[in-house]
Design a protein around this motif. Structure first.
Motif, PDB file in Angstrom:
ATOM      1  N   ILE A  89       0.947  -1.208  -0.042  1.00  0.00           N
ATOM      2  CA  ILE A  89      -0.041   0.003  -0.120  1.00  0.00           C
ATOM      3  C   ILE A  89       0.720   1.278   0.046  1.00  0.00           C
ATOM      4  O   ILE A  89       0.508   2.147  -0.636  1.00  0.00           O
ATOM      5  CB  ILE A  89      -1.095  -0.059   1.278  1.00  0.00           C
ATOM      6  N   ALA A  90       1.869   1.307   0.793  1.00  0.00           N
ATOM      7  CA  ALA A  90       2.822   2.452   0.931  1.00  0.00           C
ATOM      8  C   ALA A  90       3.621   2.717  -0.441  1.00  0.00           C
ATOM      9  O   ALA A  90       3.660   3.891  -0.945  1.00  0.00           O
ATOM     10  CB  ALA A  90       3.977   2.337   1.852  1.00  0.00           C
ATOM     11  N   ALA A  91       3.918   1.503  -0.970  1.00  0.00           N
ATOM     12  CA  ALA A  91       4.719   1.579  -2.453  1.00  0.00           C
ATOM     13  C   ALA A  91       3.615   2.285  -3.508  1.00  0.00           C
ATOM     14  O   ALA A  91       4.050   2.843  -4.168  1.00  0.00           O
ATOM     15  CB  ALA A  91       5.341   0.269  -2.831  1.00  0.00           C
ATOM     16  N   MET A  92       2.485   1.727  -3.519  1.00  0.00           N
ATOM     17  CA  MET A  92       1.478   2.092  -4.297  1.00  0.00           C
ATOM     18  C   MET A  92       1.101   3.625  -4.109  1.00  0.00           C
ATOM     19  O   MET A  92       0.836   4.324  -5.271  1.00  0.00           O
ATOM     20  CB  MET A  92       0.067   1.252  -4.132  1.00  0.00           C
ATOM     21  N   SER A 113       9.390   4.194  -4.220  1.00  0.00           N
ATOM     22  CA  SER A 113       8.665   2.827  -3.813  1.00  0.00           C
ATOM     23  C   SER A 113       9.461   1.750  -2.894  1.00  0.00           C
ATOM     24  O   SER A 113       8.865   1.438  -2.069  1.00  0.00           O
ATOM     25  CB  SER A 113       8.087   2.383  -5.103  1.00  0.00           C
ATOM     26  N   LEU A 114      10.710   1.891  -3.376  1.00  0.00           N
ATOM     27  CA  LEU A 114      11.526   0.959  -2.560  1.00  0.00           C
ATOM     28  C   LEU A 114      11.528   1.209  -1.239  1.00  0.00           C
ATOM     29  O   LEU A 114      11.492   0.216  -0.283  1.00  0.00           O
ATOM     30  CB  LEU A 114      12.916   0.711  -3.139  1.00  0.00           C
ATOM     31  N   SER A 115      11.919   2.713  -0.902  1.00  0.00           N
ATOM     32  CA  SER A 115      11.974   2.941   0.479  1.00  0.00           C
ATOM     33  C   SER A 115      10.876   2.796   1.426  1.00  0.00           C
ATOM     34  O   SER A 115      10.663   2.365   2.397  1.00  0.00           O
ATOM     35  CB  SER A 115      12.506   4.311   0.605  1.00  0.00           C
ATOM     36  N   SER A 116       9.503   3.031   0.648  1.00  0.00           N
ATOM     37  CA  SER A 116       8.209   2.540   1.299  1.00  0.00           C
ATOM     38  C   SER A 116       8.084   1.143   1.777  1.00  0.00           C
ATOM     39  O   SER A 116       7.641   0.802   2.907  1.00  0.00           O
ATOM     40  CB  SER A 116       7.276   2.851   0.418  1.00  0.00           C
ATOM     41  N   VAL A 117       8.907   0.252   0.825  1.00  0.00           N
ATOM     42  CA  VAL A 117       8.628  -1.092   1.196  1.00  0.00           C
ATOM     43  C   VAL A 117       9.664  -1.402   2.482  1.00  0.00           C
ATOM     44  O   VAL A 117       9.174  -2.179   3.365  1.00  0.00           O
ATOM     45  CB  VAL A 117       8.692  -1.992  -0.014  1.00  0.00           C
ATOM     46  N   LEU A 118      10.828  -0.860   2.195  1.00  0.00           N
ATOM     47  CA  LEU A 118      11.651  -1.269   3.322  1.00  0.00           C
ATOM     48  C   LEU A 118      11.625  -0.420   4.671  1.00  0.00           C
ATOM     49  O   LEU A 118      12.004  -1.124   5.719  1.00  0.00           O
ATOM     50  CB  LEU A 118      13.102  -0.667   2.836  1.00  0.00           C
ATOM     51  N   LEU A 156       9.334 -13.046   0.670  1.00  0.00           N
ATOM     52  CA  LEU A 156       8.263 -12.022   0.873  1.00  0.00           C
ATOM     53  C   LEU A 156       8.773 -10.746   0.551  1.00  0.00           C
ATOM     54  O   LEU A 156       7.991 -10.006   0.154  1.00  0.00           O
ATOM     55  CB  LEU A 156       8.177 -12.218   2.427  1.00  0.00           C
ATOM     56  N   LEU A 157       9.894 -10.449   0.856  1.00  0.00           N
ATOM     57  CA  LEU A 157      10.564  -8.923   0.416  1.00  0.00           C
ATOM     58  C   LEU A 157      10.439  -8.676  -0.999  1.00  0.00           C
ATOM     59  O   LEU A 157      10.018  -7.758  -1.296  1.00  0.00           O
ATOM     60  CB  LEU A 157      11.930  -8.914   0.819  1.00  0.00           C
ATOM     61  N   LEU A 158      10.740  -9.793  -1.730  1.00  0.00           N
ATOM     62  CA  LEU A 158      10.709  -9.657  -3.153  1.00  0.00           C
ATOM     63  C   LEU A 158       9.311  -9.580  -3.846  1.00  0.00           C
ATOM     64  O   LEU A 158       9.226  -8.819  -4.563  1.00  0.00           O
ATOM     65  CB  LEU A 158      11.791 -11.003  -3.930  1.00  0.00           C
ATOM     66  N   PHE A 159       8.503 -10.228  -3.148  1.00  0.00           N
ATOM     67  CA  PHE A 159       6.991 -10.415  -3.414  1.00  0.00           C
ATOM     68  C   PHE A 159       6.499  -8.866  -3.258  1.00  0.00           C
ATOM     69  O   PHE A 159       5.915  -8.538  -4.168  1.00  0.00           O
ATOM     70  CB  PHE A 159       6.482 -11.186  -2.724  1.00  0.00           C
ATOM     71  N   GLY A 164       4.511  -3.953  -5.174  1.00  0.00           N
ATOM     72  CA  GLY A 164       4.402  -2.395  -4.751  1.00  0.00           C
ATOM     73  C   GLY A 164       4.872  -1.709  -6.034  1.00  0.00           C
ATOM     74  O   GLY A 164       4.175  -0.615  -6.432  1.00  0.00           O
ATOM     75  N   LEU A 165       5.896  -2.063  -6.919  1.00  0.00           N
ATOM     76  CA  LEU A 165       6.253  -1.687  -8.031  1.00  0.00           C
ATOM     77  C   LEU A 165       5.302  -1.552  -9.185  1.00  0.00           C
ATOM     78  O   LEU A 165       4.972  -0.645  -9.873  1.00  0.00           O
ATOM     79  CB  LEU A 165       7.415  -2.220  -8.551  1.00  0.00           C
ATOM     80  N   ILE A 166       4.413  -2.750  -9.132  1.00  0.00           N
ATOM     81  CA  ILE A 166       3.356  -2.813 -10.284  1.00  0.00           C
ATOM     82  C   ILE A 166       2.374  -1.865  -9.972  1.00  0.00           C
ATOM     83  O   ILE A 166       1.853  -1.137 -10.657  1.00  0.00           O
ATOM     84  CB  ILE A 166       2.898  -4.204 -10.294  1.00  0.00           C
ATOM     85  N   LEU A 167       1.903  -2.026  -8.462  1.00  0.00           N
ATOM     86  CA  LEU A 167       0.793  -0.949  -7.961  1.00  0.00           C
ATOM     87  C   LEU A 167       1.305   0.424  -8.135  1.00  0.00           C
ATOM     88  O   LEU A 167       0.422   1.521  -8.642  1.00  0.00           O
ATOM     89  CB  LEU A 167       0.466  -1.326  -6.627  1.00  0.00           C
TER      90      LEU A 167
END
Length: 265
Positions: A89-92, A113-118, A156-159, A164-167
């Motif tokens: 959601i954060a990446a989206m 987007s990457l920082s949002s996931v991390l 899980l992180l890769l997924f 996130g990048l797709i969204l």
């Protein structure tokens, strides 16, 4: 072939150049998340613990004969799901949220987007400390298979990054995806066997769980933390293929459309 090698070297050089910015963006996201909280980052420990206690009180009576060590079973599923949901959601929303910066300063857009996931992964890592504490309190066995959990956590992180990048790519052009995804996440929450054993589902519908990559990742983590056993090979292969494919697809889709983001944010 040479073009691919050049592109790969450019990506690595670009990432190395901005890696310190990535760290700062992760720190910023964490600070923003807890800036109005009295307890601050301590909520990363307290929130999953309180949720586990409440949900255990509600569901343990119903499933006490079906699930051994229900608190560990529940908490493992909950923190895995919360990371996926929070990170995706954060990446989206990351591109839209950083639109003002994107319009003024050049930074590789995937950094947002990457920082949002991390930043959500940091919260997930802190939640693992709570999980270990609950395992100690409930006398759950600590086996060698806990070390194997690094594999499903990596998947899980890769997924999550891939999704996130797709969204993030799609949401720039179709804002309604945000509302639809909120509904999807709610459906996914109840379709990932977090609060209940999958055995209570009629066999004719269990294939839906087998197709759910989030459930597969939760099952792998439960094998390590809850059951102390080696992974089911089919589950591991399925989770690996889906995670890697979506990760690659997310990168390709993001790179294809990122130059157009500036026209829509």
């Amino acid at each position: 072939m040479n073009y691919k090698l050049v592109s790969k070297h450019r990506f690595i050089a670009n990432f190395s150049k901005y890696r310190y910015l990535l760290v700062e963006l992760v720190k910023r996201d964490i600070k923003i998340k807890y800036r109005r909280s009295v307890l601050g980052i301590f909520w990363s420990f307290l929130n999953p613990l309180l949720m586990m206690i409440v949900l255990t009180l509600i569901f343990s009576t119903i499933f006490k004969r079906n699930i051994e060590n229900f608190p560990v079973y529940l908490l493992t599923g909950k923190i895995v799901f919360d990371f996926y949901a929070g990170g995706s959601i954060a990446a989206m929303k990351s591109i839209k949220r950083n639109a003002s910066i994107i319009k003024k300063v050049y930074v590789p857009k995937y950094m947002y987007s990457l920082s949002s996931v991390l930043s959500n992964f940091v919260t997930f890592a802190l939640s693992l400390i709570v999980l270990f504490g609950v395992m100690i309190v409930t006398n759950a066995p600590f086996t060698i298979y806990i070390l194997f959990a690094i594999l499903p956590i990596f998947l899980l992180l890769l997924f999550t990054i891939g999704v996130g990048l797709i969204l993030a790519s799609i949401t720039v052009f179709f804002r309604d995806i945000e509302h639809l995804y909120d509904v999807f996440i709610t459906m996914l929450l109840y379709g990932s066997a977090i609060f209940y054993p999958v055995e209570i589902i009629p066999e004719s519908y269990r294939f839906l769980f087998e197709l759910n990559p989030v459930f597969a990742l939760i099952s792998l983590c439960r094998d390590s933390f809850t059951y102390g056993r080696i992974f089911e090979l089919n589950t591991l292969l399925y989770a690996s293929v889906v995670s890697v494919v979506l990760f690659i697809l997310g990168i390709l889709l993001f790179y294809k459309y990122q130059d157009k983001f500036i026209l829509y944010v």
